[in-house]
Scaffold this motif. Sequence first.
Motif, PDB file in Angstrom:
ATOM      1  N   GLU A   1       1.021  -1.149  -0.008  1.00 54.46           N
ATOM      2  CA  GLU A   1      -0.003   0.005  -0.150  1.00 54.46           C
ATOM      3  C   GLU A   1       0.825   1.262  -0.081  1.00 54.46           C
ATOM      4  O   GLU A   1       1.884   1.284   0.930  1.00 54.46           O
ATOM      5  CB  GLU A   1      -1.095   0.153   1.244  1.00 54.46           C
ATOM      6  CG  GLU A   1      -1.779   1.138   1.472  1.00 54.46           C
ATOM      7  CD  GLU A   1      -3.043   1.240   0.374  1.00 54.46           C
ATOM      8  OE1 GLU A   1      -3.398   0.190  -0.202  1.00 54.46           O
ATOM      9  OE2 GLU A   1      -3.734   2.304   0.153  1.00 54.46           O
ATOM     10  N   ALA A   2       0.533   2.003  -0.995  1.00 54.56           N
ATOM     11  CA  ALA A   2       1.491   3.292  -1.124  1.00 54.56           C
ATOM     12  C   ALA A   2       1.227   4.183   0.282  1.00 54.56           C
ATOM     13  O   ALA A   2       0.020   4.470   0.798  1.00 54.56           O
ATOM     14  CB  ALA A   2       1.107   3.945  -2.504  1.00 54.56           C
ATOM     15  N   ALA A   3       2.491   4.691   0.598  1.00 54.75           N
ATOM     16  CA  ALA A   3       2.076   5.618   1.949  1.00 54.75           C
ATOM     17  C   ALA A   3       2.647   7.045   1.830  1.00 54.75           C
ATOM     18  O   ALA A   3       3.880   6.983   1.407  1.00 54.75           O
ATOM     19  CB  ALA A   3       2.800   4.917   3.095  1.00 54.75           C
ATOM     20  N   VAL A   4       1.919   7.895   1.889  1.00 54.64           N
ATOM     21  CA  VAL A   4       2.499   9.275   2.026  1.00 54.64           C
ATOM     22  C   VAL A   4       1.874  10.013   3.425  1.00 54.64           C
ATOM     23  O   VAL A   4       0.738   9.825   3.459  1.00 54.64           O
ATOM     24  CB  VAL A   4       1.881  10.207   0.915  1.00 54.64           C
ATOM     25  CG1 VAL A   4       2.014  11.716   0.951  1.00 54.64           C
ATOM     26  CG2 VAL A   4       2.314   9.492  -0.492  1.00 54.64           C
ATOM     27  N   THR A   5       2.731  10.486   4.235  1.00 53.44           N
ATOM     28  CA  THR A   5       2.779  10.988   5.478  1.00 53.44           C
ATOM     29  C   THR A   5       3.259  12.490   5.616  1.00 53.44           C
ATOM     30  O   THR A   5       3.980  12.941   5.197  1.00 53.44           O
ATOM     31  CB  THR A   5       3.624  10.230   6.378  1.00 53.44           C
ATOM     32  OG1 THR A   5       3.213   8.832   6.507  1.00 53.44           O
ATOM     33  CG2 THR A   5       3.057  10.723   7.803  1.00 53.44           C
ATOM     34  N   GLN A   6       2.102  13.273   5.986  1.00 56.48           N
ATOM     35  CA  GLN A   6       2.366  14.754   6.063  1.00 56.48           C
ATOM     36  C   GLN A   6       2.393  14.953   7.716  1.00 56.48           C
ATOM     37  O   GLN A   6       1.452  14.602   8.264  1.00 56.48           O
ATOM     38  CB  GLN A   6       1.101  15.391   5.263  1.00 56.48           C
ATOM     39  CG  GLN A   6       1.109  15.398   3.981  1.00 56.48           C
ATOM     40  CD  GLN A   6      -0.228  16.004   3.378  1.00 56.48           C
ATOM     41  OE1 GLN A   6      -0.792  15.623   2.556  1.00 56.48           O
ATOM     42  NE2 GLN A   6      -0.040  17.497   3.633  1.00 56.48           N
ATOM     43  N   SER A   7       3.150  16.122   7.989  1.00 53.01           N
ATOM     44  CA  SER A   7       3.000  16.567   9.141  1.00 53.01           C
ATOM     45  C   SER A   7       3.394  18.110   9.164  1.00 53.01           C
ATOM     46  O   SER A   7       4.215  18.524   8.206  1.00 53.01           O
ATOM     47  CB  SER A   7       4.138  15.769   9.967  1.00 53.01           C
ATOM     48  OG  SER A   7       5.300  15.965   9.732  1.00 53.01           O
ATOM     49  N   PRO A   8       3.019  18.830  10.107  1.00 55.05           N
ATOM     50  CA  PRO A   8       1.798  18.402  11.069  1.00 55.05           C
ATOM     51  C   PRO A   8       0.408  18.289  10.221  1.00 55.05           C
ATOM     52  O   PRO A   8       0.500  18.664   9.347  1.00 55.05           O
ATOM     53  CB  PRO A   8       1.876  19.741  11.913  1.00 55.05           C
ATOM     54  CG  PRO A   8       2.189  20.938  11.024  1.00 55.05           C
ATOM     55  CD  PRO A   8       3.152  20.374  10.232  1.00 55.05           C
ATOM     56  N   ARG A   9      -0.630  17.703  11.005  1.00 57.10           N
ATOM     57  CA  ARG A   9      -1.725  17.595  10.359  1.00 57.10           C
ATOM     58  C   ARG A   9      -2.701  18.823  10.622  1.00 57.10           C
ATOM     59  O   ARG A   9      -3.629  19.235   9.642  1.00 57.10           O
ATOM     60  CB  ARG A   9      -2.498  16.404  11.044  1.00 57.10           C
ATOM     61  CG  ARG A   9      -1.929  15.157  10.927  1.00 57.10           C
ATOM     62  CD  ARG A   9      -2.214  14.569   9.226  1.00 57.10           C
ATOM     63  NE  ARG A   9      -3.485  14.902   8.817  1.00 57.10           N
ATOM     64  CZ  ARG A   9      -4.325  14.254   8.820  1.00 57.10           C
ATOM     65  NH1 ARG A   9      -4.320  13.023   9.699  1.00 57.10           N
ATOM     66  NH2 ARG A   9      -5.863  14.628   8.153  1.00 57.10           N
ATOM     67  N   ASN A  10      -2.212  19.670  11.588  1.00 58.42           N
ATOM     68  CA  ASN A  10      -3.104  20.779  11.578  1.00 58.42           C
ATOM     69  C   ASN A  10      -1.880  21.939  12.178  1.00 58.42           C
ATOM     70  O   ASN A  10      -1.052  21.609  13.006  1.00 58.42           O
ATOM     71  CB  ASN A  10      -4.113  20.750  12.844  1.00 58.42           C
ATOM     72  CG  ASN A  10      -5.373  20.073  12.192  1.00 58.42           C
ATOM     73  OD1 ASN A  10      -6.044  20.675  11.586  1.00 58.42           O
ATOM     74  ND2 ASN A  10      -5.454  18.830  12.716  1.00 58.42           N
ATOM     75  N   LYS A  11      -2.086  23.323  11.907  1.00 56.52           N
ATOM     76  CA  LYS A  11      -0.909  24.072  11.945  1.00 56.52           C
ATOM     77  C   LYS A  11      -1.795  25.637  12.150  1.00 56.52           C
ATOM     78  O   LYS A  11      -2.452  25.876  11.161  1.00 56.52           O
ATOM     79  CB  LYS A  11      -0.028  23.980  11.254  1.00 56.52           C
ATOM     80  CG  LYS A  11       1.042  25.181  11.514  1.00 56.52           C
ATOM     81  CD  LYS A  11       2.116  24.974  12.484  1.00 56.52           C
ATOM     82  CE  LYS A  11       2.830  26.046  12.463  1.00 56.52           C
ATOM     83  NZ  LYS A  11       3.946  25.826  13.561  1.00 56.52           N
ATOM     84  N   VAL A  12      -1.458  26.200  13.238  1.00 58.29           N
ATOM     85  CA  VAL A  12      -1.855  27.661  13.347  1.00 58.29           C
ATOM     86  C   VAL A  12      -0.451  28.515  13.403  1.00 58.29           C
ATOM     87  O   VAL A  12       0.291  28.294  14.123  1.00 58.29           O
ATOM     88  CB  VAL A  12      -2.687  27.850  14.575  1.00 58.29           C
ATOM     89  CG1 VAL A  12      -2.766  29.618  14.687  1.00 58.29           C
ATOM     90  CG2 VAL A  12      -3.975  26.963  14.624  1.00 58.29           C
ATOM     91  N   ALA A  13      -0.488  29.360  12.458  1.00 56.45           N
ATOM     92  CA  ALA A  13       0.580  30.182  12.166  1.00 56.45           C
ATOM     93  C   ALA A  13       0.371  31.687  12.203  1.00 56.45           C
ATOM     94  O   ALA A  13      -0.801  32.154  12.078  1.00 56.45           O
ATOM     95  CB  ALA A  13       1.410  29.932  10.885  1.00 56.45           C
TER      96      ALA A  13
END
Lengths: 113, 110
Positions: A1-13
């Motif tokens: 299974e192809a896997a793409v991981t993003q971080s962070p999932r939520n961000k307030v800037a």
Amino acid sequence: EAAVTQSPRNKVAVTGGKVTLSCNQTNNHNNMYWYRQDTGHGLRLIHYSYGAGSTEKGDIPDGYKASRPSQENFSLILELATPSQTSVYFCASGAAGGDTEVFFGKGTRLTVV
Amino acid sequence: SQLAEENLWALSVHEGESVTVNCSYKTSITALQWYRQKSGEGPAQLILIRSNEREKRNGRLRATLDTSSQSSSLSITATRCEDTAVYFCATDQGGRALIFGTGTTVSVSP
């Protein structure tokens, strides 16, 4: 299974601050992409890469930089964040060629205040 | 400007009915892809149809491609509530990168 991981999932800037969104893929894909998604605009291409060390401008690159230090990692950098960059950002990876499937991460919700 | 566009913002159907989403594009392509995005998730590919193909099926899904009119359609038969999602068409810019349309929201109600 192809896997793409993003971080962070939520961000307030904060307006004017620097934001880095990270993406990691374990698919050994040459191509990686950053899109942003806003209501009424669908998915718009910001930057993409054909491999480590390469970055290319997409359709809406202004205000964004990208970095591809390795096959697995692709970052999106907002040097001076603005409220107009509030959006949901998706990273994706795919094999070489525009006629191959692209696999997406779950997205990062960025709010710039 | 969009290189690929779905023709309607939203469609609503009842379970068991069929629904068709249409897409038009503006450049020559090597392939057109259909993606589905459920709430809170990233898009996932449904069908890839190459420029030399006229029709492609995947279970209850059927995609067509008309290169002369630069248009494509995605039909879903026997719809289910879980088909509720945003549907995108996407095309390659001569192999450069995948460009997505603005999407059509399909709502399936019981």
